[in-house]
Design a protein around this motif. Structure first.
Motif, mmCIF file in Angstrom:
data_model
loop_
_atom_site.group_PDB
_atom_site.id
_atom_site.type_symbol
_atom_site.label_atom_id
_atom_site.label_comp_id
_atom_site.label_asym_id
_atom_site.label_seq_id
_atom_site.Cartn_x
_atom_site.Cartn_y
_atom_site.Cartn_z
ATOM 1 N N SER A 280 0.807 -1.217 0.000
ATOM 2 C CA SER A 280 0.000 0.000 0.000
ATOM 3 C C SER A 280 0.843 1.271 0.000
ATOM 4 O O SER A 280 0.288 2.364 -0.130
ATOM 5 N N GLU A 281 2.149 1.154 0.152
ATOM 6 C CA GLU A 281 2.983 2.361 0.189
ATOM 7 C C GLU A 281 3.539 2.686 -1.197
ATOM 8 O O GLU A 281 3.074 3.609 -1.852
ATOM 9 N N TYR A 282 4.520 1.935 -1.639
ATOM 10 C CA TYR A 282 5.112 2.184 -2.961
ATOM 11 C C TYR A 282 5.155 0.888 -3.753
ATOM 12 O O TYR A 282 5.857 -0.050 -3.376
ATOM 13 N N LEU A 283 4.395 0.851 -4.835
ATOM 14 C CA LEU A 283 4.476 -0.288 -5.738
ATOM 15 C C LEU A 283 5.753 -0.196 -6.564
ATOM 16 O O LEU A 283 6.399 -1.197 -6.843
ATOM 17 N N PHE A 284 6.117 1.039 -6.946
ATOM 18 C CA PHE A 284 7.358 1.274 -7.694
ATOM 19 C C PHE A 284 8.224 2.266 -6.937
ATOM 20 O O PHE A 284 7.736 3.313 -6.508
ATOM 21 N N ASP A 285 9.485 1.917 -6.756
ATOM 22 C CA ASP A 285 10.459 2.824 -6.153
ATOM 23 C C ASP A 285 11.795 2.556 -6.851
ATOM 24 O O ASP A 285 12.644 1.824 -6.360
ATOM 25 N N PRO B 223 14.931 -5.628 -10.397
ATOM 26 C CA PRO B 223 14.420 -6.419 -9.272
ATOM 27 C C PRO B 223 13.331 -5.688 -8.516
ATOM 28 O O PRO B 223 13.233 -4.459 -8.544
ATOM 29 N N VAL B 224 12.524 -6.458 -7.794
ATOM 30 C CA VAL B 224 11.456 -5.884 -6.967
ATOM 31 C C VAL B 224 12.080 -5.256 -5.728
ATOM 32 O O VAL B 224 12.869 -5.890 -5.031
ATOM 33 N N THR B 225 11.723 -3.986 -5.470
ATOM 34 C CA THR B 225 12.240 -3.305 -4.274
ATOM 35 C C THR B 225 11.141 -2.951 -3.290
ATOM 36 O O THR B 225 11.425 -2.626 -2.137
ATOM 37 N N ALA B 226 9.876 -2.997 -3.709
ATOM 38 C CA ALA B 226 8.774 -2.688 -2.792
ATOM 39 C C ALA B 226 8.475 -3.911 -1.953
ATOM 40 O O ALA B 226 8.154 -4.970 -2.465
ATOM 41 N N THR B 227 8.594 -3.800 -0.612
ATOM 42 C CA THR B 227 8.354 -4.924 0.285
ATOM 43 C C THR B 227 7.500 -4.494 1.458
ATOM 44 O O THR B 227 7.284 -3.316 1.715
ATOM 45 N N ASN B 228 7.029 -5.495 2.224
ATOM 46 C CA ASN B 228 6.273 -5.230 3.452
ATOM 47 C C ASN B 228 7.227 -5.258 4.643
ATOM 48 O O ASN B 228 7.037 -6.001 5.610
ATOM 49 N N MET B 229 8.300 -4.451 4.584
ATOM 50 C CA MET B 229 9.361 -4.496 5.575
ATOM 51 C C MET B 229 8.833 -4.236 6.984
ATOM 52 O O MET B 229 9.175 -4.946 7.936
ATOM 53 N N PHE B 230 7.975 -3.219 7.138
ATOM 54 C CA PHE B 230 7.501 -2.867 8.467
ATOM 55 C C PHE B 230 6.596 -3.952 9.043
ATOM 56 O O PHE B 230 6.598 -4.206 10.250
ATOM 57 N N THR B 231 5.819 -4.604 8.197
ATOM 58 C CA THR B 231 4.993 -5.717 8.665
ATOM 59 C C THR B 231 5.859 -6.839 9.213
ATOM 60 O O THR B 231 5.597 -7.389 10.286
ATOM 61 N N TYR B 232 6.930 -7.179 8.481
ATOM 62 C CA TYR B 232 7.818 -8.236 8.931
ATOM 63 C C TYR B 232 8.527 -7.851 10.232
ATOM 64 O O TYR B 232 8.742 -8.698 11.103
ATOM 65 N N LEU B 233 8.888 -6.578 10.365
ATOM 66 C CA LEU B 233 9.527 -6.131 11.600
ATOM 67 C C LEU B 233 8.588 -6.266 12.788
ATOM 68 O O LEU B 233 9.000 -6.689 13.878
ATOM 69 N N LEU B 234 7.319 -5.918 12.598
ATOM 70 C CA LEU B 234 6.348 -6.040 13.683
ATOM 71 C C LEU B 234 6.118 -7.489 14.073
ATOM 72 O O LEU B 234 6.019 -7.832 15.253
ATOM 73 N N ARG C 87 5.690 -5.469 -11.192
ATOM 74 C CA ARG C 87 5.339 -5.481 -9.775
ATOM 75 C C ARG C 87 3.950 -6.089 -9.599
ATOM 76 O O ARG C 87 3.038 -5.806 -10.366
ATOM 77 N N GLU C 88 3.783 -6.901 -8.562
ATOM 78 C CA GLU C 88 2.487 -7.513 -8.280
ATOM 79 C C GLU C 88 1.813 -6.780 -7.117
ATOM 80 O O GLU C 88 2.460 -6.418 -6.135
ATOM 81 N N ILE C 89 0.516 -6.568 -7.252
ATOM 82 C CA ILE C 89 -0.263 -5.944 -6.192
ATOM 83 C C ILE C 89 -1.533 -6.766 -5.976
ATOM 84 O O ILE C 89 -2.135 -7.256 -6.932
ATOM 85 N N VAL C 90 -1.901 -6.969 -4.713
ATOM 86 C CA VAL C 90 -3.085 -7.746 -4.364
ATOM 87 C C VAL C 90 -4.186 -6.783 -3.930
ATOM 88 O O VAL C 90 -3.975 -5.949 -3.039
ATOM 89 N N VAL C 91 -5.345 -6.890 -4.562
ATOM 90 C CA VAL C 91 -6.502 -6.064 -4.233
ATOM 91 C C VAL C 91 -7.460 -6.920 -3.398
ATOM 92 O O VAL C 91 -7.820 -8.036 -3.805
ATOM 93 N N GLN C 92 -7.876 -6.404 -2.235
ATOM 94 C CA GLN C 92 -8.667 -7.192 -1.290
ATOM 95 C C GLN C 92 -10.002 -6.510 -1.002
ATOM 96 O O GLN C 92 -10.077 -5.281 -0.911
ATOM 97 N N ASN C 93 -11.042 -7.321 -0.840
ATOM 98 C CA ASN C 93 -12.330 -6.828 -0.347
ATOM 99 C C ASN C 93 -12.412 -7.195 1.127
ATOM 100 O O ASN C 93 -12.704 -8.328 1.497
ATOM 101 N N ASN C 94 -12.137 -6.215 1.988
ATOM 102 C CA ASN C 94 -12.156 -6.426 3.437
ATOM 103 C C ASN C 94 -13.488 -6.029 4.070
ATOM 104 O O ASN C 94 -13.599 -6.007 5.297
ATOM 105 N N GLY C 95 -14.474 -5.686 3.235
ATOM 106 C CA GLY C 95 -15.764 -5.236 3.747
ATOM 107 C C GLY C 95 -16.797 -6.345 3.820
ATOM 108 O O GLY C 95 -16.500 -7.534 3.649
#
Length: 219
Positions: A42-47, A182-193, A59-67
């Motif tokens: 949700s932050e940067y798909l491309f950097d 190469p892919v540089t956009a990651t869920n780094m903060f999620t993994y840290l938590l 780059r791959e992005i997942v779209v979710q229906n959370n409702g």
């Protein structure tokens, strides 16, 4: 000892929904909103700061229906500054599991046809940015910023929106042929938590184990 291990496992399961809010442990949605769209990342798909003529970056992005309700969503792109000259030349390709959805200039992209997502479902899209091979030295060092906007709308009423950023810059010196970046956009903060939660859980288990051993020695 079994009680201590059970406590540690329970703590980890309890923490997972908080460190990774996009999904719950049980598979049920955490949202009570009727229309709630989510995207990952949700932050940067491309950097990307070093693209050269002929380079491309998928780059791959997942779209979710959370409702709670089914919705239709559309995707658009908005220029957010930087070099308009570069933005007007970058190429965009979008694909889903069935094939190509869009192939053309980034500036000409007016959105995809509405796509339907049922509650608690998701789909994966692949966005590819291409740096045209024919671009010359006057594009060296230029950078373009843009937003990829996902807008969901319910059948009756209600809307929701999520955005993912894009930063694409040309290399300061063009040389050689293009290549896949190469892919540089990651869920780094999620993994840290998640890692922090596991460390805390392990510390609690170790502390309780030592307290239990001391109590046994006293007896």
């Amino acid at each position: 000892m079994k009680k201590i291990l059970l406590f540690g496992i329970t703590f980890i399961l309890f923490m997972l929904p908080f460190v990774y809010p996009g999904h719950s442990v049980s598979g049920e949605t955490n949202s009570e909103s009727e229309i709630d769209i989510g995207i990952t990342p949700s932050e940067y798909l491309f950097d990307i700061e070093n693209m050269k003529p002929g380079d491309w970056a998928p780059r791959e992005i997942v779209v979710q229906n959370n409702g709670l309700k089914e919705f239709k969503y559309v995707t658009t792109v908005q220029n957010e500054g930087g070099s308009k000259k570069l933005f007007n030349e970058l190429l965009l390709e979008i694909e889903d599991g069935n094939g190509e959805i869009y192939n053309g200039k980034l500036t000409d992209f007016k959105g995809i046809s509405p796509r339907t997502l049922a509650p608690s479902s998701d789909e994966k899209l692949t966005f590819t940015i291409r740096f045209p091979e024919e671009l010359g030295n006057d594009f060296q060092g230029l950078s373009s910023n843009f937003l990829i906007i996902f807008t969901a709308e319910g059948n009756n009423s209600g809307t929701d929106e999520e955005t993912s950023g894009g930063v694409v810059g040309g290399d300061d010196s063009f040389s050689g042929g293009g290549s896949k970046l190469p892919v540089t956009a990651t869920n780094m903060f999620t993994y840290l938590l998640i890692g922090a939660a596991l460390v805390v859980a392990g510390g609690i288990v170790l502390l309780l184990y030592r307290i239990r051993r001391l109590d046994n020695k006293r007896v």
